[in-house]
Design a protein around this motif. Sequence first.
Motif, PDB file in Angstrom:
ATOM      1  N   GLY A   1       0.800  -1.228   0.000  1.00 31.96           N
ATOM      2  CA  GLY A   1       0.000   0.000   0.000  1.00 31.96           C
ATOM      3  C   GLY A   1       0.824   1.264   0.000  1.00 31.96           C
ATOM      4  N   ILE A   2       2.129   1.152   0.362  1.00 34.35           N
ATOM      5  CA  ILE A   2       2.974   2.350   0.399  1.00 34.35           C
ATOM      6  C   ILE A   2       3.134   2.959  -0.993  1.00 34.35           C
ATOM      7  CG2 ILE A   2       5.315   3.152   0.909  1.00 34.35           C
ATOM      8  CD1 ILE A   2       5.470   1.135   3.122  1.00 34.35           C
ATOM      9  N   ALA A   3       2.976   2.141  -2.021  1.00 39.31           N
ATOM     10  CA  ALA A   3       3.109   2.656  -3.390  1.00 39.31           C
ATOM     11  C   ALA A   3       2.069   3.716  -3.712  1.00 39.31           C
ATOM     12  CB  ALA A   3       2.999   1.498  -4.395  1.00 39.31           C
ATOM     13  N   VAL A   4       1.046   3.851  -2.851  1.00 46.11           N
ATOM     14  CA  VAL A   4       0.045   4.888  -3.092  1.00 46.11           C
ATOM     15  C   VAL A   4       0.657   6.288  -2.985  1.00 46.11           C
ATOM     16  CG1 VAL A   4      -0.729   5.191  -0.703  1.00 46.11           C
ATOM     17  CG2 VAL A   4      -2.352   5.506  -2.582  1.00 46.11           C
ATOM     18  N   LEU A   5       1.732   6.430  -2.180  1.00 45.77           N
ATOM     19  CA  LEU A   5       2.325   7.755  -1.971  1.00 45.77           C
ATOM     20  C   LEU A   5       2.977   8.318  -3.234  1.00 45.77           C
ATOM     21  CD1 LEU A   5       3.820   7.211   1.604  1.00 45.77           C
ATOM     22  CD2 LEU A   5       1.625   8.268   0.946  1.00 45.77           C
ATOM     23  N   PRO A   6       3.827   7.532  -3.947  1.00 43.97           N
ATOM     24  CA  PRO A   6       4.332   8.061  -5.225  1.00 43.97           C
ATOM     25  C   PRO A   6       3.215   8.373  -6.213  1.00 43.97           C
ATOM     26  CG  PRO A   6       5.620   6.164  -4.525  1.00 43.97           C
ATOM     27  CD  PRO A   6       4.453   6.242  -3.610  1.00 43.97           C
ATOM     28  N   GLY A   7       2.156   7.553  -6.194  1.00 43.27           N
ATOM     29  CA  GLY A   7       1.032   7.831  -7.083  1.00 43.27           C
ATOM     30  C   GLY A   7       0.365   9.155  -6.759  1.00 43.27           C
ATOM     31  N   MET A   8       0.191   9.446  -5.469  1.00 39.59           N
ATOM     32  CA  MET A   8      -0.401  10.719  -5.056  1.00 39.59           C
ATOM     33  C   MET A   8       0.502  11.887  -5.441  1.00 39.59           C
ATOM     34  SD  MET A   8      -1.898   9.523  -1.341  1.00 39.59           S
ATOM     35  CE  MET A   8      -2.418  11.166  -0.877  1.00 39.59           C
ATOM     36  N   ALA A   9       1.825  11.690  -5.303  1.00 37.35           N
ATOM     37  CA  ALA A   9       2.761  12.753  -5.702  1.00 37.35           C
ATOM     38  C   ALA A   9       2.682  13.009  -7.198  1.00 37.35           C
ATOM     39  CB  ALA A   9       4.185  12.365  -5.298  1.00 37.35           C
ATOM     40  N   ALA A  10       2.583  11.942  -7.997  1.00 40.99           N
ATOM     41  CA  ALA A  10       2.459  12.115  -9.441  1.00 40.99           C
ATOM     42  C   ALA A  10       1.147  12.819  -9.791  1.00 40.99           C
ATOM     43  CB  ALA A  10       2.526  10.755 -10.134  1.00 40.99           C
ATOM     44  N   ARG A  11       0.088  12.496  -9.047  1.00 42.25           N
ATOM     45  CA  ARG A  11      -1.201  13.162  -9.285  1.00 42.25           C
ATOM     46  C   ARG A  11      -1.097  14.662  -9.001  1.00 42.25           C
ATOM     47  NH1 ARG A  11      -6.704  12.050  -9.382  1.00 42.25           N
ATOM     48  NH2 ARG A  11      -8.024  13.630  -8.400  1.00 42.25           N
ATOM     49  N   SER A  12      -0.410  15.013  -7.910  1.00 41.97           N
ATOM     50  CA  SER A  12      -0.235  16.428  -7.563  1.00 41.97           C
ATOM     51  C   SER A  12       0.549  17.166  -8.646  1.00 41.97           C
ATOM     52  CB  SER A  12       0.470  16.567  -6.210  1.00 41.97           C
ATOM     53  OG  SER A  12      -0.306  15.986  -5.188  1.00 41.97           O
ATOM     54  N   ARG A  13       1.602  16.525  -9.151  1.00 40.98           N
ATOM     55  CA  ARG A  13       2.376  17.149 -10.229  1.00 40.98           C
ATOM     56  C   ARG A  13       1.534  17.326 -11.489  1.00 40.98           C
ATOM     57  NH1 ARG A  13       6.403  13.566  -8.362  1.00 40.98           N
ATOM     58  NH2 ARG A  13       5.951  12.145 -10.109  1.00 40.98           N
ATOM     59  N   ALA A  14       0.754  16.303 -11.813  1.00 37.11           N
ATOM     60  CA  ALA A  14      -0.102  16.399 -13.005  1.00 37.11           C
ATOM     61  C   ALA A  14      -1.133  17.510 -12.851  1.00 37.11           C
ATOM     62  CB  ALA A  14      -0.795  15.065 -13.255  1.00 37.11           C
ATOM     63  N   GLN A  15      -1.735  17.625 -11.648  1.00 35.13           N
ATOM     64  CA  GLN A  15      -2.715  18.689 -11.416  1.00 35.13           C
ATOM     65  C   GLN A  15      -2.065  20.064 -11.486  1.00 35.13           C
ATOM     66  OE1 GLN A  15      -4.378  17.508  -7.638  1.00 35.13           O
ATOM     67  NE2 GLN A  15      -6.036  16.355  -8.601  1.00 35.13           N
ATOM     68  N   ALA A  16      -0.844  20.179 -10.931  1.00 33.75           N
ATOM     69  CA  ALA A  16      -0.150  21.466 -11.002  1.00 33.75           C
ATOM     70  C   ALA A  16       0.179  21.833 -12.444  1.00 33.75           C
ATOM     71  CB  ALA A  16       1.130  21.399 -10.161  1.00 33.75           C
ATOM     72  N   THR A  17       0.601  20.823 -13.218  1.00 31.72           N
ATOM     73  CA  THR A  17       0.899  21.078 -14.633  1.00 31.72           C
ATOM     74  C   THR A  17      -0.355  21.508 -15.384  1.00 31.72           C
ATOM     75  OG1 THR A  17       2.683  19.452 -14.577  1.00 31.72           O
ATOM     76  CG2 THR A  17       1.827  20.071 -16.736  1.00 31.72           C
ATOM     77  N   GLN A  18      -1.463  20.814 -15.117  1.00 34.00           N
ATOM     78  CA  GLN A  18      -2.714  21.167 -15.786  1.00 34.00           C
ATOM     79  C   GLN A  18      -3.182  22.559 -15.386  1.00 34.00           C
ATOM     80  OE1 GLN A  18      -4.223  19.446 -18.193  1.00 34.00           O
ATOM     81  NE2 GLN A  18      -5.609  21.195 -18.373  1.00 34.00           N
ATOM     82  N   ALA A  19      -3.007  22.893 -14.098  1.00 31.61           N
ATOM     83  CA  ALA A  19      -3.387  24.236 -13.648  1.00 31.61           C
ATOM     84  C   ALA A  19      -2.547  25.304 -14.330  1.00 31.61           C
ATOM     85  CB  ALA A  19      -3.237  24.338 -12.125  1.00 31.61           C
ATOM     86  N   ALA A  20      -1.244  25.014 -14.487  1.00 27.46           N
ATOM     87  CA  ALA A  20      -0.376  25.978 -15.176  1.00 27.46           C
ATOM     88  C   ALA A  20      -0.781  26.133 -16.638  1.00 27.46           C
ATOM     89  CB  ALA A  20       1.078  25.520 -15.073  1.00 27.46           C
ATOM     90  N   ILE A  21      -1.130  25.008 -17.277  1.00 26.61           N
ATOM     91  CA  ILE A  21      -1.566  25.073 -18.679  1.00 26.61           C
ATOM     92  C   ILE A  21      -2.864  25.857 -18.790  1.00 26.61           C
ATOM     93  CG2 ILE A  21      -2.411  23.681 -20.610  1.00 26.61           C
ATOM     94  CD1 ILE A  21      -0.445  21.505 -19.743  1.00 26.61           C
TER      95      ILE A  21
END
Length: 368
Positions: free
Chosen positions: A133-153
């Motif tokens: 279940g610890i692998a959920v943390l990198p997934g959440m970090a990737a989601r945050s980066r994707a959302q930040a990128t989308q917000a910037a776009i």
Amino acid sequence: MPWLMVAATVIAGIVTIRPMGFSGLGLVVALLFLVNCAVLAARLLPEDLVPERSVVVWLALGVVAAAALLGTSRTGSAYLFAFFLAGHIGYRLDTRPALALAAFCSLLCGGVLYLRAGPDNHALTVVVGLATGIAVLPGMAARSRAQATQAAISAAEASERAARAEARTAVLTERSRIARDVHDVLAHSLAGINMQLELADALIDTGDLVKVREATGKAHSLVRESLKQAQWTVHALREDSLPLQESLIAMLESSGHRNALTVTGAVRELPAQVTQNLLRIAQEALTNAARYAPGGEVGVQLRFAEGSTTLTIRNRPATKPVATGPGSGMGLIGMRERVALLGGTITTGPVTEGPDRGGWQVEAVIPG
């Protein structure tokens, strides 16, 4: 990239997971392996294609399938499916459901491995199971980066749309300014020239050559004035700065009004846009005075105050016949637009008292 991770996991599973066959336990393992592949392949689907509730149910079933594969396979990399599924849970779901489903994955996989392992391997197997279940943390970090990128776009796109709208507004504003300048130069000048030529044509029948020459002389004077106005327009379009006081004196003298300018206050240089618009307002007022009050004296006052500049044009009543029809009204509209662009105020109306009673006054106050 997601598809590379999915492909690597599938290949590793095919090569290492045992037993896998077409009967008995091997068939069960093979079916569970296919179910896990299908669950991981779902991460390649666009996020807006599947409803959120369906995604949660699908991933929960995937967790069960991953734990079942861990429990039925004897060797190999079956645990990779649980790890990558937990990472996808963190990327695909919001924080609260992602953490809840990751905890469920850890507990279920840990429980399965605890039941499978012998007494000597309980600690290790539990740790491995709970760690899925610890692998959920990198997934959440990737989601945050994707959302930040989308917000910037999105912000960049919004900024670009705003810039295009601002550019369009600037173009329309410039068109309006050019339209006012063309009206000031052409409409007024041509109307005055036409009036003098019509007067000359009417005087020809009377045989009064002196008055004919006088009318044609005024027409020539208007032509010269039109050329000066055209020069002012070119300066305005090029955003060149004209001297306000000298230009007002030249404008008054060309209209036949000498020593008609009064300047009060501390004279200072004004911005080019203010100077250009004040000259246009004066030009419009003088043209209207010549049209509607021919022969009437004209006085112009330029007052420099600490926080404003005021231009007042006042004409006395006509002393000669008014041989013109009603105007278009565009002149007053143009003056109001010019003053509004500068954040000032303008008042127009008849003079009701004093030596200029019966005449007309235009007063523009520009702040700054």
